[in-house]
Design an enzyme around this catalytic site. Structure first.
Site, mmCIF file in Angstrom:
data_model
loop_
_atom_site.group_PDB
_atom_site.id
_atom_site.type_symbol
_atom_site.label_atom_id
_atom_site.label_comp_id
_atom_site.label_asym_id
_atom_site.label_seq_id
_atom_site.Cartn_x
_atom_site.Cartn_y
_atom_site.Cartn_z
ATOM 1 N N TYR A 43 13.201 -2.520 -5.951
ATOM 2 C CA TYR A 43 12.124 -2.623 -6.918
ATOM 3 C C TYR A 43 10.900 -1.755 -6.640
ATOM 4 O O TYR A 43 10.350 -1.127 -7.546
ATOM 5 C CB TYR A 43 11.707 -4.099 -7.015
ATOM 6 C CG TYR A 43 10.426 -4.387 -7.738
ATOM 7 C CD1 TYR A 43 10.226 -3.957 -9.045
ATOM 8 C CD2 TYR A 43 9.400 -5.110 -7.133
ATOM 9 C CE1 TYR A 43 9.040 -4.235 -9.719
ATOM 10 C CE2 TYR A 43 8.214 -5.396 -7.800
ATOM 11 C CZ TYR A 43 8.048 -4.945 -9.087
ATOM 12 O OH TYR A 43 6.880 -5.210 -9.739
ATOM 13 N N GLY A 50 -0.020 0.518 -5.155
ATOM 14 C CA GLY A 50 -1.270 -0.234 -5.024
ATOM 15 C C GLY A 50 -2.289 0.259 -6.029
ATOM 16 O O GLY A 50 -2.568 1.454 -6.072
ATOM 17 N N ASN A 68 -0.048 1.214 5.846
ATOM 18 C CA ASN A 68 0.869 0.588 4.884
ATOM 19 C C ASN A 68 1.700 -0.447 5.637
ATOM 20 O O ASN A 68 2.371 -0.108 6.612
ATOM 21 C CB ASN A 68 1.781 1.642 4.258
ATOM 22 C CG ASN A 68 2.869 1.032 3.371
ATOM 23 O OD1 ASN A 68 3.935 1.603 3.228
ATOM 24 N ND2 ASN A 68 2.626 -0.117 2.783
ATOM 25 N N GLY A 69 1.642 -1.691 5.189
ATOM 26 C CA GLY A 69 2.439 -2.740 5.822
ATOM 27 C C GLY A 69 1.604 -3.968 6.089
ATOM 28 O O GLY A 69 0.556 -4.176 5.467
ATOM 29 N N CYS A 117 0.819 -1.208 0.000
ATOM 30 C CA CYS A 117 0.000 0.000 0.000
ATOM 31 C C CYS A 117 0.855 1.260 0.000
ATOM 32 O O CYS A 117 2.042 1.214 0.266
ATOM 33 C CB CYS A 117 -0.857 0.084 1.258
ATOM 34 S SG CYS A 117 -1.920 -1.317 1.487
#
Ligand code: SF4
Length: 457
Positions: free
Chosen positions: A254, A40, A114-115, A12
């Site tokens: 990445y 996302g 996020n996570g 996210c």
């Protein structure tokens, strides 16, 4: 059709905005979230405060599908948060889209995460056993349940206690009353930045979001730090004791955008160093260096400069192709890759090609790519990966296929070369990767070496 991909996926991206005077917060949330779209693509949403009430709008789809309505509206507000999501934990349902907004005994709260909270299942079970009813399957919802259940009267005190019960990766942006709160977990798995300019404070997963609205003054939210922003300004709380950092090295390899600056590193320059490191290990090998676009670009330039070889855009990417699922037949898979990536024959023909990609998951896409390059006349193809061999799952916010599906668990690099039809395949060794960053001990390498910082069942 089984919906899996031959690539790794982010979890996210989050943002939070606070302004000392009312501005069009949803409008700014749109642009900051749009710059995090790569983190996302399955759902997007925002919450803003209007006349002391929280308004949340979210849906499945990209930022431009879900939130364009806010580009033509003029909604004055002082506070807002936003979220883009890839549905790793909990599936792709609108109930799992964020921000999640609730009204409880503490008041109205909205949260974007996020996570991946790696002990979420145990906490959820304990809450469910005590009668809690969940609206979503997302791991983020447990935090709101814990806040509602907390006996602490003070919201920030309650939040601090709860954050210390969580394990794994969590960056949050939260609205409570007139406060914007930014939180980064004590291990610092995911990036989070904060900056202020002209009375506007932004917190966001990556610095490219700051660039999108012209904020040039920012810093990293430290691991274990909570920043509270309200009309009186910013204050910072250390909510946890110091823990060993486990920043996700894959963000640098990445996931993050190359123009972002995260974990106090330029993503672009870190990738160039990884490419240069691969080149040093190779010596003189090919005629040209090419990337699998876009994720291999920066490392390929680093390789080319180190090896003193020309870098060529020998593969053209069709940007209008969406997700390429693992299709059930070889023929369909090949068609999907051919549609997405097409070689420039005049560049490739007769050349010994060094092909740079970020990582190798199942190897199915690389196999087709090698075939396409051979058809275009490549004399040799040497695949180089700027990530080490993937062997283990991630519990901290990245969707990695099962151990059985990871090609490096069943084949050596030479066997992979044979399988995909390349002349050679080499991965950057972990030790070389560590040399590409300033503070290698502060990073997580668990998906390569199995050294997970928490126990997982
Ligand atoms: S296991 Fe891999 S993908 Fe997950 S946080 Fe660690 S380095 Fe990142």
């Amino acid at each position: 059709m089984k919906e899996t991909q031959d690539s790794l996926k982010h979890f996210c991206g989050i943002v939070g905005l606070h302004s000392r005077s009312p501005i069009n917060i949803p409008h700014k949330l749109f642009y900051t979230l749009f710059s995090l779209q790569h983190r996302g693509q399955e759902s997007a949403g925002i919450t803003y405060r209007k006349e002391d009430k929280l308004v949340t709008y979210k849906d499945l789809g990209k930022v431009s599908d879900v939130l364009t309505r806010y580009l033509t509206k003029d909604i004055h507000s002082e506070i807002g948060i936003g979220h883009v999501r890839y549905s790793t934990f909990g599936g792709n349902k609108v109930e799992n889209a964020q921000p999640i907004t609730i009204s409880c005994n503490k008041g109205e709260i909205s949260l974007a995460h996020n996570g991946n909270i790696s002990n979420a299942s145990e906490i959820r079970k304990a809450l469910t056993d005590n009668g809690a009813i969940f609206q979503s399957t997302s791991d983020s919802e447990i935090v709101l349940h814990l806040i509602a259940k907390s006996k602490e009267k003070d919201f920030l005190q309650a939040l601090t206690t709860i954050l210390n019960q969580l394990e794994g990766a969590f960056c949050f942006t939260i609205i409570f009353n007139d406060m914007l709160i930014a939180v980064r977990d004590p291990n610092g798995f995911r990036p989070l930045y904060i900056g202020e300019q002209d009375g506007i404070t932004l917190t966001a997963s990556e610095t490219c979001a700051f660039d999108s609205i012209g904020i040039t003054n920012y810093r990293q939210v430290e691991a274990g730090e909570m920043v509270i922003i309200d009309k009186s300004g910013q204050r910072s709380i250390r909510f946890s004791e110091d823990k060993k950092k486990h920043q996700c090295i894959f963000e640098l390899i990445y996931f993050a955008r190359p123009d972002s600056y995260i974990f106090n590193h330029s993503v672009y320059l870190a990738r160039k160093k990884m490419g240069a490191m691969l080149a040093k290990a190779d010596g003189k090998l090919g005629d040209i260096v090419m990337a699998v676009p876009e994720s291999g670009n920066s490392a390929a330039i680093g390789y080319a400069q180190e090896a003193n070889l020309p870098f060529e855009f020998g593969l053209t990417r069709n940007f209008y192709v969406g997700r390429s699922f693992i299709l059930p037949t070889t023929e369909k898979r090949e068609m999907a890759v051919r549609t997405k990536l097409n070689p420039v024959r005049e560049i490739v023909k007769g050349k010994k090609v060094i092909l740079i990609d970020d990582s190798l998951v199942r190897g199915t896409t690389s196999k087709i790519l090698v075939k396409i390059l051979r058809e275009a006349g490549a004399a040799e193809i040497h695949l180089r990966l700027s990530a080490p061999e993937l062997h283990f799952p991630c519990y901290y916010g990245i969707d990695i296929p099962t151990k059985e599906e990871l090609i490096s668990n069943s084949k050596s690099p030479d066997e992979i070369a044979k399988f995909i039809g390349a002349d050679s395949v080499k991965f950057i060794p972990i030790d070389d990767l560590r040399q590409c960053i300033d503070d290698p001990d502060d990073f997580c390498y668990a998906c390569f070496n199995g050294d997970h910082p928490y126990q997982h069942k």
